[in-house]
Design a protein around this motif. Structure first.
Motif, PDB file in Angstrom:
ATOM      1  N   TYR A  65      30.449  67.150  27.750  1.00 50.96           N
ATOM      2  CA  TYR A  65      30.942  67.134  29.136  1.00 50.96           C
ATOM      3  C   TYR A  65      31.159  68.545  29.666  1.00 50.96           C
ATOM      4  O   TYR A  65      30.831  68.842  30.814  1.00 50.96           O
ATOM      5  CB  TYR A  65      32.241  66.338  29.200  1.00 50.96           C
ATOM      6  CG  TYR A  65      32.843  66.225  30.585  1.00 50.96           C
ATOM      7  CD1 TYR A  65      32.377  65.282  31.495  1.00 50.96           C
ATOM      8  CD2 TYR A  65      33.891  67.058  30.984  1.00 50.96           C
ATOM      9  CE1 TYR A  65      32.924  65.170  32.768  1.00 50.96           C
ATOM     10  CE2 TYR A  65      34.448  66.952  32.252  1.00 50.96           C
ATOM     11  CZ  TYR A  65      33.967  66.002  33.140  1.00 50.96           C
ATOM     12  OH  TYR A  65      34.518  65.912  34.402  1.00 50.96           O
ATOM     13  N   ASP A  66      31.719  69.423  28.835  1.00 52.75           N
ATOM     14  CA  ASP A  66      32.038  70.787  29.268  1.00 52.75           C
ATOM     15  C   ASP A  66      30.892  71.768  29.073  1.00 52.75           C
ATOM     16  O   ASP A  66      31.038  72.956  29.380  1.00 52.75           O
ATOM     17  CB  ASP A  66      33.263  71.312  28.499  1.00 52.75           C
ATOM     18  CG  ASP A  66      34.526  70.539  28.845  1.00 52.75           C
ATOM     19  OD1 ASP A  66      34.641  70.113  29.999  1.00 52.75           O
ATOM     20  OD2 ASP A  66      35.377  70.371  27.962  1.00 52.75           O
ATOM     21  N   ILE A  99      29.864  63.923  35.250  1.00 52.28           N
ATOM     22  CA  ILE A  99      28.974  65.071  35.443  1.00 52.28           C
ATOM     23  C   ILE A  99      27.575  64.725  34.941  1.00 52.28           C
ATOM     24  O   ILE A  99      27.405  64.282  33.808  1.00 52.28           O
ATOM     25  CB  ILE A  99      29.497  66.319  34.690  1.00 52.28           C
ATOM     26  CG1 ILE A  99      30.789  66.824  35.344  1.00 52.28           C
ATOM     27  CG2 ILE A  99      28.449  67.436  34.697  1.00 52.28           C
ATOM     28  CD1 ILE A  99      31.376  68.037  34.675  1.00 52.28           C
ATOM     29  N   TYR A 134      24.092  61.726  32.045  1.00 57.56           N
ATOM     30  CA  TYR A 134      25.424  61.962  32.592  1.00 57.56           C
ATOM     31  C   TYR A 134      26.459  61.940  31.462  1.00 57.56           C
ATOM     32  O   TYR A 134      26.238  61.359  30.394  1.00 57.56           O
ATOM     33  CB  TYR A 134      25.781  60.958  33.686  1.00 57.56           C
ATOM     34  CG  TYR A 134      25.981  59.523  33.235  1.00 57.56           C
ATOM     35  CD1 TYR A 134      27.194  59.102  32.683  1.00 57.56           C
ATOM     36  CD2 TYR A 134      24.986  58.574  33.424  1.00 57.56           C
ATOM     37  CE1 TYR A 134      27.390  57.782  32.310  1.00 57.56           C
ATOM     38  CE2 TYR A 134      25.166  57.250  33.051  1.00 57.56           C
ATOM     39  CZ  TYR A 134      26.382  56.858  32.489  1.00 57.56           C
ATOM     40  OH  TYR A 134      26.571  55.558  32.114  1.00 57.56           O
ATOM     41  N   VAL A 137      27.582  71.407  30.192  1.00 62.32           N
ATOM     42  CA  VAL A 137      26.487  71.371  31.162  1.00 62.32           C
ATOM     43  C   VAL A 137      26.550  72.640  32.017  1.00 62.32           C
ATOM     44  O   VAL A 137      27.591  72.960  32.583  1.00 62.32           O
ATOM     45  CB  VAL A 137      26.567  70.120  32.059  1.00 62.32           C
ATOM     46  CG1 VAL A 137      25.420  70.108  33.056  1.00 62.32           C
ATOM     47  CG2 VAL A 137      26.558  68.854  31.211  1.00 62.32           C
ATOM     48  N   PRO A 186      26.612  75.114  34.958  1.00 63.78           N
ATOM     49  CA  PRO A 186      27.015  74.866  36.351  1.00 63.78           C
ATOM     50  C   PRO A 186      25.840  74.698  37.309  1.00 63.78           C
ATOM     51  O   PRO A 186      25.895  73.890  38.235  1.00 63.78           O
ATOM     52  CB  PRO A 186      27.843  76.115  36.699  1.00 63.78           C
ATOM     53  CG  PRO A 186      28.393  76.577  35.390  1.00 63.78           C
ATOM     54  CD  PRO A 186      27.315  76.281  34.379  1.00 63.78           C
ATOM     55  N   SER A 212      27.811  66.031  40.386  1.00 63.86           N
ATOM     56  CA  SER A 212      28.975  65.187  40.173  1.00 63.86           C
ATOM     57  C   SER A 212      28.776  63.794  40.764  1.00 63.86           C
ATOM     58  O   SER A 212      28.174  63.633  41.824  1.00 63.86           O
ATOM     59  CB  SER A 212      30.218  65.836  40.800  1.00 63.86           C
ATOM     60  OG  SER A 212      30.484  67.082  40.206  1.00 63.86           O
ATOM     61  N   ASN A 230      23.085  73.322  36.733  1.00 63.17           N
ATOM     62  CA  ASN A 230      22.414  72.040  36.521  1.00 63.17           C
ATOM     63  C   ASN A 230      23.328  70.852  36.791  1.00 63.17           C
ATOM     64  O   ASN A 230      22.903  69.709  36.703  1.00 63.17           O
ATOM     65  CB  ASN A 230      21.891  71.945  35.077  1.00 63.17           C
ATOM     66  CG  ASN A 230      20.803  72.960  34.783  1.00 63.17           C
ATOM     67  OD1 ASN A 230      20.040  73.338  35.671  1.00 63.17           O
ATOM     68  ND2 ASN A 230      20.737  73.427  33.544  1.00 63.17           N
ATOM     69  N   GLN A 231      24.603  71.114  37.110  1.00 62.48           N
ATOM     70  CA  GLN A 231      25.571  70.039  37.275  1.00 62.48           C
ATOM     71  C   GLN A 231      25.414  69.304  38.598  1.00 62.48           C
ATOM     72  O   GLN A 231      25.104  69.893  39.622  1.00 62.48           O
ATOM     73  CB  GLN A 231      27.001  70.590  37.200  1.00 62.48           C
ATOM     74  CG  GLN A 231      27.459  70.972  35.817  1.00 62.48           C
ATOM     75  CD  GLN A 231      28.912  71.420  35.814  1.00 62.48           C
ATOM     76  OE1 GLN A 231      29.658  71.185  36.767  1.00 62.48           O
ATOM     77  NE2 GLN A 231      29.325  72.071  34.733  1.00 62.48           N
ATOM     78  N   ASN A 272      23.435  65.997  34.409  1.00 60.43           N
ATOM     79  CA  ASN A 272      22.590  67.165  34.154  1.00 60.43           C
ATOM     80  C   ASN A 272      21.256  66.935  34.860  1.00 60.43           C
ATOM     81  O   ASN A 272      20.519  66.014  34.509  1.00 60.43           O
ATOM     82  CB  ASN A 272      22.389  67.359  32.650  1.00 60.43           C
ATOM     83  CG  ASN A 272      21.648  68.644  32.321  1.00 60.43           C
ATOM     84  OD1 ASN A 272      20.704  69.033  32.999  1.00 60.43           O
ATOM     85  ND2 ASN A 272      22.064  69.301  31.247  1.00 60.43           N
ATOM     86  N   SER A 299      37.511  70.962  33.288  1.00 60.34           N
ATOM     87  CA  SER A 299      36.384  71.336  32.447  1.00 60.34           C
ATOM     88  C   SER A 299      36.664  72.632  31.690  1.00 60.34           C
ATOM     89  O   SER A 299      37.493  73.451  32.113  1.00 60.34           O
ATOM     90  CB  SER A 299      35.118  71.507  33.287  1.00 60.34           C
ATOM     91  OG  SER A 299      35.198  72.699  34.055  1.00 60.34           O
TER      92      SER A 299
END
Length: 321
Positions: free
Chosen positions: A292-293, A275, A283, A295, A297, A302, A299-300, A277, A193
């Motif tokens: 993708y990069d 990932i 997703y 979001v 952290p 996986s 709120n992430q 949100n 990421s």
């Protein structure tokens, strides 16, 4: 005289490539790592990875932590805090999911059916002795900053943010951790990421290779037959770096079963972790999804696959191709 001969024998056993061969599996890797890389490091000032503790070797590759040497206090698991474990700096869960074998049967399936996973799991550059409890707490979390987390293991400076699923190692190994991660993602063509790249690039610059990291690289090179180019300076990671994939010697065998003989509509086989949100309930895929990069952290969340994200009530972001 006997002491001198012992020292010479120990030195040769560690650094002489004539006695070395790359390990073929994780079990062998732990034994070779002890004998060829870390045998004389148990009582060194550098100590194990996360807390800098000294240890005593036990058995073929195990060890007992000297808690007083580093001011270590167990957080919850006293038994696990008393022993060393072999930490994968880049977790097996991470590269197993990106290889896609984990989703088809977990670690056991990866070991059995994916030759590249076996090579990655046994890669000596990615292994380091560590306090067992901290290793377990770190789990498969990415590295990150845990500024708001109070000390958890006595005087040990590594912190684990369980809420944000992030681990911040002590300053003494942040550079080593960064350059090892670059190596693994580069050699095995993994996706990283943007946030992780930026953090590790900062650590790489702030904490240059120490004399021990350079020595460690030489010892591992003697066994593996190649160096970590991010330690030697042959390669430099920049934002958007395209991994070379030197170690990807074969593709993951595709096994078709009754359950996956017919492709599911809307389910992608894109490599990498999905990932989600938590706020938007959308997703994002590592390939084809511009956000993708982006979001946050906090709120992430996986997912191992799109189907898992869909089952959890998430839907694909509208800007995905």
């Amino acid at each position: 005289m006997k002491k001198l001969l012992y020292v010479l024998t120990l030195s040769l056993s560690i650094i002489n490539p004539a006695f070395s061969a790359p390990p073929s599996n994780f079990t062998d890797a732990k034994v070779i790592a002890k004998q060829k890389i870390y045998l004389d490091q148990a009582s060194s000032s550098m100590g194990e990875l996360y807390c800098g503790c000294k240890w005593t070797w036990v058995g073929k590759s195990g060890g007992r932590i000297d808690a007083e040497s580093c001011g270590l206090q167990a957080r919850k698991q006293e038994n696990r805090a008393e022993r060393t474990e072999w930490e994968h700096i880049v977790p097996a869960w991470t590269f197993g999911h990106q290889r896609q074998c984990w989703q088809s049967g977990g670690r056991e399936h990866c070991v059995k059916d994916d030759p590249v996973f076996r090579v990655m799991e046994a890669d000596l550059f990615n292994l380091y002795p560590s306090v067992g409890e901290v290793n377990g707490d770190r789990s498969n979390f990415n590295y990150g900053m845990a500024a708001g987390v109070a000390p958890q293991y006595g005087q040990c400076k590594t912190k684990v943010d369980f809420d944000q699923r992030a681990a911040e190692p002590r300053d003494e190994v942040k550079g080593l951790v960064a350059r090892t991660t670059f190596y693994m993602f580069d050699r095995y063509k993994l996706n990283m990421s943007r946030q992780q790249q930026q953090l590790l690039m900062a650590w790489d610059k702030q904490f240059p290779a120490t004399a021990w990291e350079l020595e460690r690289d030489k010892r591992i090179t003697a066994v593996m037959g190649h160096s970590n180019p991010f330690v030697t300076g042959q390669r430099t990671w920049a934002l958007g770096y395209k991994p070379v994939g030197d170690g990807v010697v074969s593709a993951l065998p595709q096994k078709v079963s009754r359950s996956d003989a017919k492709p599911q509509v809307g389910i992608s086989n894109a490599h990498g972790v999905v990932i989600g949100n938590r706020n938007s309930r959308l997703y994002h895929l590592p390939v084809g999804c511009p956000s993708y990069d982006n979001v946050s952290p906090k709120n992430q969340i996986s997912f191992a696959s799109e189907s898992e994200a869909l089952s959890a009530g998430y839907r694909k972001a509208g800007n995905c191709k």
